[in-house]
Motif scaffolding. Structure first.
Motif, short mmCIF file in Angstrom:
data_model
loop_
_atom_site.label_atom_id
_atom_site.label_comp_id
_atom_site.label_asym_id
_atom_site.label_seq_id
_atom_site.Cartn_x
_atom_site.Cartn_y
_atom_site.Cartn_z
N LEU A 76 87.12 24.43 55.40
CA LEU A 76 86.00 23.63 55.89
C LEU A 76 85.11 24.43 56.85
CD1 LEU A 76 87.63 20.12 56.48
CD2 LEU A 76 86.21 20.86 54.56
N LEU A 77 85.72 25.22 57.69
CA LEU A 77 84.93 26.06 58.60
C LEU A 77 84.14 27.10 57.81
CD1 LEU A 77 87.47 26.60 61.53
CD2 LEU A 77 85.36 25.25 61.58
N GLY A 78 84.75 27.68 56.79
CA GLY A 78 84.04 28.64 55.94
C GLY A 78 82.87 27.99 55.22
N ILE A 79 83.08 26.78 54.72
CA ILE A 79 82.01 26.04 54.06
C ILE A 79 80.86 25.79 55.03
CG2 ILE A 79 81.41 23.78 53.08
CD1 ILE A 79 84.25 23.74 51.86
N ALA A 80 81.19 25.41 56.27
CA ALA A 80 80.16 25.14 57.27
C ALA A 80 79.38 26.39 57.64
CB ALA A 80 80.80 24.53 58.52
N ASP A 214 100.38 28.95 50.26
CA ASP A 214 101.50 29.68 50.87
C ASP A 214 101.76 29.26 52.31
OD1 ASP A 214 99.30 30.73 52.10
OD2 ASP A 214 99.61 32.80 51.44
N GLY A 215 101.06 28.22 52.79
CA GLY A 215 101.28 27.73 54.14
C GLY A 215 100.66 28.57 55.23
N SER A 216 99.84 29.56 54.88
CA SER A 216 99.28 30.47 55.89
C SER A 216 98.10 29.87 56.64
CB SER A 216 98.84 31.77 55.22
OG SER A 216 97.82 31.51 54.25
N GLY A 217 97.62 28.70 56.19
CA GLY A 217 96.45 28.11 56.84
C GLY A 217 96.80 27.08 57.88
N SER A 218 97.93 27.27 58.57
CA SER A 218 98.36 26.31 59.58
C SER A 218 97.53 26.39 60.85
CB SER A 218 99.84 26.51 59.90
OG SER A 218 100.08 27.84 60.33
N SER A 219 96.83 27.49 61.05
CA SER A 219 95.98 27.64 62.23
C SER A 219 94.67 28.32 61.82
CB SER A 219 96.68 28.49 63.29
OG SER A 219 96.98 29.79 62.79
N VAL A 220 93.69 28.21 62.69
CA VAL A 220 92.38 28.80 62.40
C VAL A 220 92.48 30.32 62.44
CG1 VAL A 220 90.00 29.03 63.18
CG2 VAL A 220 91.15 26.81 63.31
N SER A 221 91.95 30.96 61.40
CA SER A 221 91.95 32.41 61.30
C SER A 221 90.53 32.88 61.00
CB SER A 221 92.90 32.87 60.18
OG SER A 221 92.63 34.21 59.80
N THR A 222 90.00 33.75 61.85
CA THR A 222 88.65 34.26 61.63
C THR A 222 88.53 34.94 60.28
OG1 THR A 222 88.35 34.59 64.01
CG2 THR A 222 86.84 35.76 62.54
N ALA A 223 89.54 35.72 59.91
CA ALA A 223 89.51 36.42 58.63
C ALA A 223 89.47 35.42 57.48
CB ALA A 223 90.72 37.34 58.50
N SER A 224 90.28 34.37 57.56
CA SER A 224 90.31 33.38 56.48
C SER A 224 89.00 32.62 56.39
CB SER A 224 91.47 32.39 56.71
OG SER A 224 92.71 33.05 56.58
N VAL A 225 88.44 32.27 57.54
CA VAL A 225 87.15 31.56 57.56
C VAL A 225 86.08 32.41 56.90
CG1 VAL A 225 85.31 30.67 59.04
CG2 VAL A 225 87.69 30.14 59.57
#
Length: 559
Positions: A76-80, A214-225
């Motif tokens: 959602l943060l990436g979409i925004a 894989d459960g890696s999105g449990s917290s906000v990650s700048t790289a993932s965003v």
């Protein structure tokens, strides 16, 4: 409205092909300014037609894919982030298209690229159209296979061939189809989401708690965003398809000013608001299916036809659910792919005509674009969606943001670039390094970063590299070159004013002495060898330069 009464002479040898070219381009004003005599639609109709082009279901796949990879919060943060970048960069482009009635390629020519320099951005846009045609065609084939048992490879061919007769007739036919099909499309798309929220309120909590495959999105990650945003930013070139409709906006007047602005904002950069919502809904539906179905069924949760079918089956009998899902997929695919085929054909035709000085007909490149898209579908591009879109996003950002920066910064803040985007041959230099070099640097370096050329740590930041370079390079290069490569000459040799008292392109009519057709003032220039005028297409197809005005020196843009 005035009319030029100077006599027209017989066409010169070698220009016999112009009658066919002129006839076709006057249907939808391929490659040229769209005159007010043709722009009879209201702002509301133009906006509805333009928004009909975002009926694609790819957003649902994109949202599902990035959510499965990075979790709901990061997705959602990436979409925004992507939506903000797309809206801000798209606004000046949409305004120029609606105000001056030219498509994004014509805007690009005079916004830092030059007459031939913008060919590279045409290729970027044409690539966008066949990538997303292939994506939508794949989704339609999935629906035909699920609902009718049609083998997927045949479905690919059907989804391609069915578009050809619809796109042949240009803007008139497309606007009718978009307006007529939009209400049904909206109902079929919105009802499943509303039903889930109303009858399964726990699905909302599941959605926000989802942490990815894989459960890696449990917290906000700048790289993932940023990785999620990079995939969404591949849609940035959609503004060019919106502009293919917005260029037909009526003149802005005191009476229609509010309606005009509303249409431009909603149907221009505003498309991304609807797109972002669809991406979020696509992830919402995917999370519901993953939580509710067995693992094998959940494996197809990123395919829109399965997303909607899964919800429809809870609402209505199975046969009706399948019918509704297939109808939604087919309508959505047709609404967007007629636009993809139409806009892609314009991009290829424009480039080919400028480079070869021969107009082959837009339909030739409809077939070319669709053949490339069909090849991608048969190669099963859907399985590599994130990589393809993430790579392409770097090219799209480099182009769109470079043009937007030239308009906002170079034209209006630094006042180095001419305030209005010139597009006619003879008025522009062949290549302007301001935009041309900016795009090469921005796209090139960001692609290297995307593929790990500067290390895995920087890899997610390729969108940042593309955006920063596309913002910084144009003003730096414009200042370094002192703006000398924008205009080859500032006078087109005609005494009639280019704009009316409201600042709209003039509706005064002049007759091209080469093709003997009437054109409005912005689409013509004086002929260097005759005391007469010549239209922009005849200038483009002039193989020996008989009609092209000479350079008038590197002079600053008039103020």
């Amino acid at each position: 409205m005035t009319h030029d009464t100077r006599g027209a002479e017989p066409a010169a040898p070698g220009t016999e092909h112009l009658s066919a070219a002129t006839s076709e381009t006057l249907e939808d004003y391929t490659l040229r300014f769209a005159p007010r005599s043709y722009r009879r639609w209201t702002p509301a109709v133009v906006a509805t037609s333009a928004l009909g082009g975002i009926a694609y279901l790819a957003d649902f796949s994109i949202g599902a894919n990035i959510g499965i990879a990075h979790g709901t919060t990061n997705a959602l943060l990436g979409i925004a982030v992507a939506a903000v970048v797309i809206f801000v960069s798209g606004f000046p482009l949409a305004y120029y298209a609606a105000r001056y009635n030219i498509d994004l390629d014509l805007i690009t020519r005079g916004s830092g690229f030059g007459y031939y320099g913008s060919v590279v951005t045409n290729v970027i846009f044409a690539t966008f159209t066949f990538i997303f045609f292939a994506l939508e065609g794949s989704i339609m084939a999935q629906g035909l296979e699920l609902g009718l048992g049609i083998p997927r490879w045949i479905g690919y061919a059907v989804s391609t061939l069915i578009v050809i007769p619809l796109v042949v007739f240009g803007m008139k036919a497309l606007s009718k189809m978009q307006v007529w099909t939009t209400p049904l499309w909206l109902v079929l798309m919105v009802i499943p989401f509303v039903y889930l929220v109303a009858t399964h309120p726990d699905s909302v909590g599941q959605f926000f708690a989802y942490t990815g495959e894989d459960g890696s999105g449990s917290s906000v990650s700048t790289a993932s965003v940023l990785l999620a945003a990079g995939v969404c930013l591949s849609l940035m070139a959609q503004i060019a398809e919106q502009i293919d409709y917005l260029r037909f906006m009526p003149p802005r007047t005191a009476e229609n000013k509010r309606q005009w602005w509303t249409a431009v904002v909603l149907a221009g950069p505003g498309w991304v608001v609807f797109g972002a919502l669809k991406q979020a809904v696509g992830l919402f539906l995917a999370v519901y299916l993953i939580a509710s179905l067995d693992p094998q069924a959940a494996a197809s949760a990123n395919e829109p036809v399965h997303q909607f079918l899964g919800v429809y089956e809870e609402m209505v009998p199975g046969w009706l659910a399948m019918t509704l899902a297939v109808v939604l997929v087919v309508i959505s695919q047709l609404k967007i792919n007629v636009t993809n085929a139409y806009s892609g054909s314009l991009a290829w035709t424009n480039s080919f005509t400028r480079v070869t000085k021969h107009y082959p007909g837009r339909i030739v490149f409809v077939v070319v674009n669709l053949a490339i898209a069909l090849t991608l579908m048969e190669a099963n591009m859907f399985d590599f969606l994130n990589t393809i879109l993430g790579f392409y996003a770097n090219c799209a950002m480099a182009w769109v943001i470079t043009v937007a920066t030239d308009i906002v910064v170079n034209k209006h803040l630094l006042k180095i670039s001419p305030p209005v985007a010139e597009f006619r041959r003879g008025m522009l230099y062949p290549v302007n390094p301001v935009g041309f070099v900016s795009v090469l640097l921005s796209a090139g370096l960001s692609i290297v970063v995307f593929f790990g050329g500067f290390g895995a740590g920087l890899q997610p930041y390729s969108p940042v590299v593309a955006v920063v370079l596309a913002v910084v390079c144009p003003p730096v290069l414009a200042l370094a070159t002192k703006g000398r490569y924008y205009l080859r000459r500032t006078d087109d040799g005609l005494p009639l004013p280019m704009y009316d008292e409201d600042g709209n392109p003039s509706g005064a009519v002049l007759t091209c002495h080469v093709c003997h057709q009437d054109y409005e003032r912005p689409d013509v220039a004086a002929c260097v060898t005759h005391d007469d005028v010549v239209c922009s297409l005849c200038l483009s197809t002039d193989k020996v330069g008989d009609h092209v005005l000479p350079a008038a020196g590197a002079v600053p843009a008039p103020r």
